[in-house]
Design a protein around this motif. Structure first.
Motif, PDB file in Angstrom:
ATOM      1  N   LEU A 122      -0.802 -12.280   2.498  1.00  0.00           N
ATOM      2  CA  LEU A 122      -1.507 -12.785   3.675  1.00  0.00           C
ATOM      3  C   LEU A 122      -0.582 -12.886   4.888  1.00  0.00           C
ATOM      4  CD1 LEU A 122      -4.359 -13.616   4.466  1.00  0.00           C
ATOM      5  CD2 LEU A 122      -3.766 -15.964   3.872  1.00  0.00           C
ATOM      6  N   ASP A 123       0.717 -12.897   4.657  1.00  0.00           N
ATOM      7  CA  ASP A 123       1.694 -12.980   5.744  1.00  0.00           C
ATOM      8  C   ASP A 123       2.434 -11.646   5.866  1.00  0.00           C
ATOM      9  OD1 ASP A 123       3.658 -13.513   7.579  1.00  0.00           O
ATOM     10  OD2 ASP A 123       4.580 -15.137   6.433  1.00  0.00           O
ATOM     11  N   PRO A 124       2.002 -10.773   6.786  1.00  0.00           N
ATOM     12  CA  PRO A 124       2.637  -9.451   6.902  1.00  0.00           C
ATOM     13  C   PRO A 124       4.142  -9.507   7.157  1.00  0.00           C
ATOM     14  CG  PRO A 124       0.614  -9.536   8.172  1.00  0.00           C
ATOM     15  CD  PRO A 124       0.892 -10.937   7.716  1.00  0.00           C
ATOM     16  N   LYS A 125       4.645 -10.599   7.711  1.00  0.00           N
ATOM     17  CA  LYS A 125       6.090 -10.718   7.945  1.00  0.00           C
ATOM     18  C   LYS A 125       6.861 -10.725   6.625  1.00  0.00           C
ATOM     19  CE  LYS A 125       5.515 -13.189  12.267  1.00  0.00           C
ATOM     20  NZ  LYS A 125       5.529 -14.475  12.932  1.00  0.00           N
ATOM     21  N   GLN A 126       6.168 -11.044   5.527  1.00  0.00           N
ATOM     22  CA  GLN A 126       6.833 -11.078   4.215  1.00  0.00           C
ATOM     23  C   GLN A 126       6.885  -9.721   3.533  1.00  0.00           C
ATOM     24  OE1 GLN A 126       6.316 -14.318   1.472  1.00  0.00           O
ATOM     25  NE2 GLN A 126       5.170 -15.483   2.997  1.00  0.00           N
ATOM     26  N   TRP A 127       6.075  -8.749   3.992  1.00  0.00           N
ATOM     27  CA  TRP A 127       6.090  -7.463   3.292  1.00  0.00           C
ATOM     28  C   TRP A 127       6.096  -6.239   4.216  1.00  0.00           C
ATOM     29  CZ3 TRP A 127       2.009  -4.281   4.347  1.00  0.00           C
ATOM     30  CH2 TRP A 127       0.855  -4.876   4.863  1.00  0.00           C
TER      31      TRP A 127
ATOM     32  N   LEU B  18       4.040  -9.612 -12.839  1.00  0.00           N
ATOM     33  CA  LEU B  18       3.789 -10.777 -13.684  1.00  0.00           C
ATOM     34  C   LEU B  18       3.463 -12.018 -12.859  1.00  0.00           C
ATOM     35  CD1 LEU B  18       6.581 -10.285 -16.381  1.00  0.00           C
ATOM     36  CD2 LEU B  18       4.111  -9.914 -16.632  1.00  0.00           C
ATOM     37  N   LYS B  19       3.674 -11.954 -11.551  1.00  0.00           N
ATOM     38  CA  LYS B  19       3.383 -13.107 -10.687  1.00  0.00           C
ATOM     39  C   LYS B  19       1.877 -13.378 -10.659  1.00  0.00           C
ATOM     40  CE  LYS B  19       7.375 -12.806  -7.676  1.00  0.00           C
ATOM     41  NZ  LYS B  19       8.120 -13.969  -7.995  1.00  0.00           N
ATOM     42  N   SER B  20       1.522 -14.620 -10.348  1.00  0.00           N
ATOM     43  CA  SER B  20       0.114 -15.026 -10.349  1.00  0.00           C
ATOM     44  C   SER B  20      -0.619 -14.462  -9.132  1.00  0.00           C
ATOM     45  CB  SER B  20       0.002 -16.548 -10.318  1.00  0.00           C
ATOM     46  OG  SER B  20       0.378 -17.038  -9.040  1.00  0.00           O
ATOM     47  N   PRO B  21      -1.940 -14.286  -9.239  1.00  0.00           N
ATOM     48  CA  PRO B  21      -2.727 -13.855  -8.080  1.00  0.00           C
ATOM     49  C   PRO B  21      -2.542 -14.792  -6.879  1.00  0.00           C
ATOM     50  CG  PRO B  21      -4.052 -13.666 -10.056  1.00  0.00           C
ATOM     51  CD  PRO B  21      -2.779 -14.374 -10.449  1.00  0.00           C
TER      52      PRO B  21
ATOM     53  N   SER C 107       4.363   8.209   4.096  1.00  0.00           N
ATOM     54  CA  SER C 107       5.749   8.068   3.663  1.00  0.00           C
ATOM     55  C   SER C 107       6.284   6.672   4.011  1.00  0.00           C
ATOM     56  CB  SER C 107       6.603   9.146   4.333  1.00  0.00           C
ATOM     57  OG  SER C 107       7.952   8.961   4.035  1.00  0.00           O
ATOM     58  N   ALA C 108       5.966   6.191   5.211  1.00  0.00           N
ATOM     59  CA  ALA C 108       6.388   4.836   5.602  1.00  0.00           C
ATOM     60  C   ALA C 108       5.704   3.792   4.725  1.00  0.00           C
ATOM     61  CB  ALA C 108       6.076   4.589   7.073  1.00  0.00           C
ATOM     62  N   TRP C 109       4.398   3.958   4.468  1.00  0.00           N
ATOM     63  CA  TRP C 109       3.706   3.015   3.584  1.00  0.00           C
ATOM     64  C   TRP C 109       4.390   2.976   2.220  1.00  0.00           C
ATOM     65  CZ3 TRP C 109       1.502  -0.816   5.390  1.00  0.00           C
ATOM     66  CH2 TRP C 109       0.465  -0.801   6.319  1.00  0.00           C
ATOM     67  N   LEU C 110       4.741   4.142   1.689  1.00  0.00           N
ATOM     68  CA  LEU C 110       5.402   4.176   0.377  1.00  0.00           C
ATOM     69  C   LEU C 110       6.705   3.385   0.399  1.00  0.00           C
ATOM     70  CD1 LEU C 110       4.791   7.879  -0.713  1.00  0.00           C
ATOM     71  CD2 LEU C 110       3.828   5.806  -1.767  1.00  0.00           C
ATOM     72  N   GLN C 111       7.450   3.465   1.491  1.00  0.00           N
ATOM     73  CA  GLN C 111       8.690   2.696   1.608  1.00  0.00           C
ATOM     74  C   GLN C 111       8.402   1.195   1.578  1.00  0.00           C
ATOM     75  OE1 GLN C 111      10.074   4.413   5.353  1.00  0.00           O
ATOM     76  NE2 GLN C 111      11.870   5.189   4.283  1.00  0.00           N
ATOM     77  N   TYR C 112       7.455   0.755   2.405  1.00  0.00           N
ATOM     78  CA  TYR C 112       7.124  -0.677   2.465  1.00  0.00           C
ATOM     79  C   TYR C 112       6.584  -1.179   1.128  1.00  0.00           C
ATOM     80  CZ  TYR C 112       7.594  -0.756   7.561  1.00  0.00           C
ATOM     81  OH  TYR C 112       8.073  -0.694   8.844  1.00  0.00           O
ATOM     82  N   LEU C 113       5.703  -0.402   0.511  1.00  0.00           N
ATOM     83  CA  LEU C 113       5.047  -0.854  -0.720  1.00  0.00           C
ATOM     84  C   LEU C 113       5.996  -0.822  -1.915  1.00  0.00           C
ATOM     85  CD1 LEU C 113       1.652   0.843   0.046  1.00  0.00           C
ATOM     86  CD2 LEU C 113       2.099  -1.629   0.015  1.00  0.00           C
ATOM     87  N   ALA C 114       6.886   0.148  -1.962  1.00  0.00           N
ATOM     88  CA  ALA C 114       7.881   0.177  -3.045  1.00  0.00           C
ATOM     89  C   ALA C 114       8.809  -1.037  -2.918  1.00  0.00           C
ATOM     90  CB  ALA C 114       8.676   1.477  -2.999  1.00  0.00           C
ATOM     91  N   GLU C 115       9.165  -1.390  -1.701  1.00  0.00           N
ATOM     92  CA  GLU C 115      10.005  -2.580  -1.472  1.00  0.00           C
ATOM     93  C   GLU C 115       9.243  -3.852  -1.868  1.00  0.00           C
ATOM     94  OE1 GLU C 115      13.633  -4.324  -0.432  1.00  0.00           O
ATOM     95  OE2 GLU C 115      13.128  -2.219  -0.728  1.00  0.00           O
ATOM     96  N   LEU C 116       7.967  -3.922  -1.496  1.00  0.00           N
ATOM     97  CA  LEU C 116       7.133  -5.068  -1.867  1.00  0.00           C
ATOM     98  C   LEU C 116       7.047  -5.178  -3.393  1.00  0.00           C
ATOM     99  CD1 LEU C 116       5.061  -7.343  -1.251  1.00  0.00           C
ATOM    100  CD2 LEU C 116       3.315  -5.553  -1.179  1.00  0.00           C
ATOM    101  N   GLU C 117       6.770  -4.057  -4.052  1.00  0.00           N
ATOM    102  CA  GLU C 117       6.681  -4.065  -5.513  1.00  0.00           C
ATOM    103  C   GLU C 117       7.976  -4.562  -6.139  1.00  0.00           C
ATOM    104  OE1 GLU C 117       5.612  -1.015  -9.186  1.00  0.00           O
ATOM    105  OE2 GLU C 117       5.798  -0.208  -7.155  1.00  0.00           O
ATOM    106  N   LYS C 118       9.100  -4.086  -5.646  1.00  0.00           N
ATOM    107  CA  LYS C 118      10.409  -4.513  -6.154  1.00  0.00           C
ATOM    108  C   LYS C 118      10.587  -6.031  -5.962  1.00  0.00           C
ATOM    109  CE  LYS C 118      14.364  -3.933  -3.987  1.00  0.00           C
ATOM    110  NZ  LYS C 118      15.422  -3.275  -3.236  1.00  0.00           N
ATOM    111  N   ASN C 119      10.210  -6.535  -4.792  1.00  0.00           N
ATOM    112  CA  ASN C 119      10.384  -7.958  -4.499  1.00  0.00           C
ATOM    113  C   ASN C 119       9.428  -8.854  -5.293  1.00  0.00           C
ATOM    114  OD1 ASN C 119      12.444  -7.414  -2.703  1.00  0.00           O
ATOM    115  ND2 ASN C 119      11.078  -7.331  -0.935  1.00  0.00           N
ATOM    116  N   LEU C 120       8.320  -8.309  -5.728  1.00  0.00           N
ATOM    117  CA  LEU C 120       7.348  -9.108  -6.482  1.00  0.00           C
ATOM    118  C   LEU C 120       7.577  -9.040  -7.989  1.00  0.00           C
ATOM    119  CD1 LEU C 120       4.050  -8.442  -4.487  1.00  0.00           C
ATOM    120  CD2 LEU C 120       5.452 -10.515  -4.493  1.00  0.00           C
TER     121      LEU C 120
END
Length: 142
Positions: A24-29, A13-16, A128-141
């Motif tokens: 844009l900041d890889p340290k955040q995700w 639901l967050k804005s683009p 598998s590692a990408w899935l971990q990072y992206l699932a965490e990113l999705e949860k945080n967003l």
């Protein structure tokens, strides 16, 4: 049949604008799972950052090659050393991207690692590692 690049899609639901700023900041995700260290910049086209993880197991250098505010981010992996793979430079020349778009009342995010295909030796471990990072990113967003 074309090679299948690794991809992951989710909505928030967050804005683009908010999503773009975070991505844009890889340290955040791209952080928090495998003792990562990220150095350099990733803010403007041609910026370069280094990603190290797993206590030296994964080393890559990314160059920001395309940036369209609130819509798209593309990094090219210009150097890689994956010590767990026979072909340690397997990621070199691949591209990591996020595409951001509005869909109904949501923001859709499509992550693609262009070139990371099942033919790669590291595909199972890397996806598998990408899935971990992206699932965490999705949860945080969300």
């Amino acid at each position: 049949m074309a090679a299948q690049n690794f991809s992951y899609t989710f909505k928030t639901l967050k804005s683009p604008e908010d999503i773009f700023k975070t991505l844009l900041d890889p340290k955040q995700w791209w952080n928090g799972l495998h003792n990562e260290m990220i150095t350099g910049k990733a803010e403007q086209q041609n910026d370069v950052f280094v990603f190290d993880a797993g206590n030296g197991v994964h080393h890559t250098v990314q160059k920001l090659i395309e940036v369209i505010p609130d819509q798209k981010i593309v990094w090219e992996v210009i150097d890689s050393n994956l010590t767990f793979a026979k072909k340690t430079n397997e990621w070199t020349g691949t591209k990591i991207s996020f595409e951001i778009s509005k869909e109904d009342h949501n923001t859709k995010i499509v992550f693609t690692h262009d070139g990371l295909t099942p033919q790669f030796e590291c595909y199972d471990g890397c996806s598998s590692a990408w899935l971990q990072y992206l699932a965490e990113l999705e949860k945080n967003l969300n």
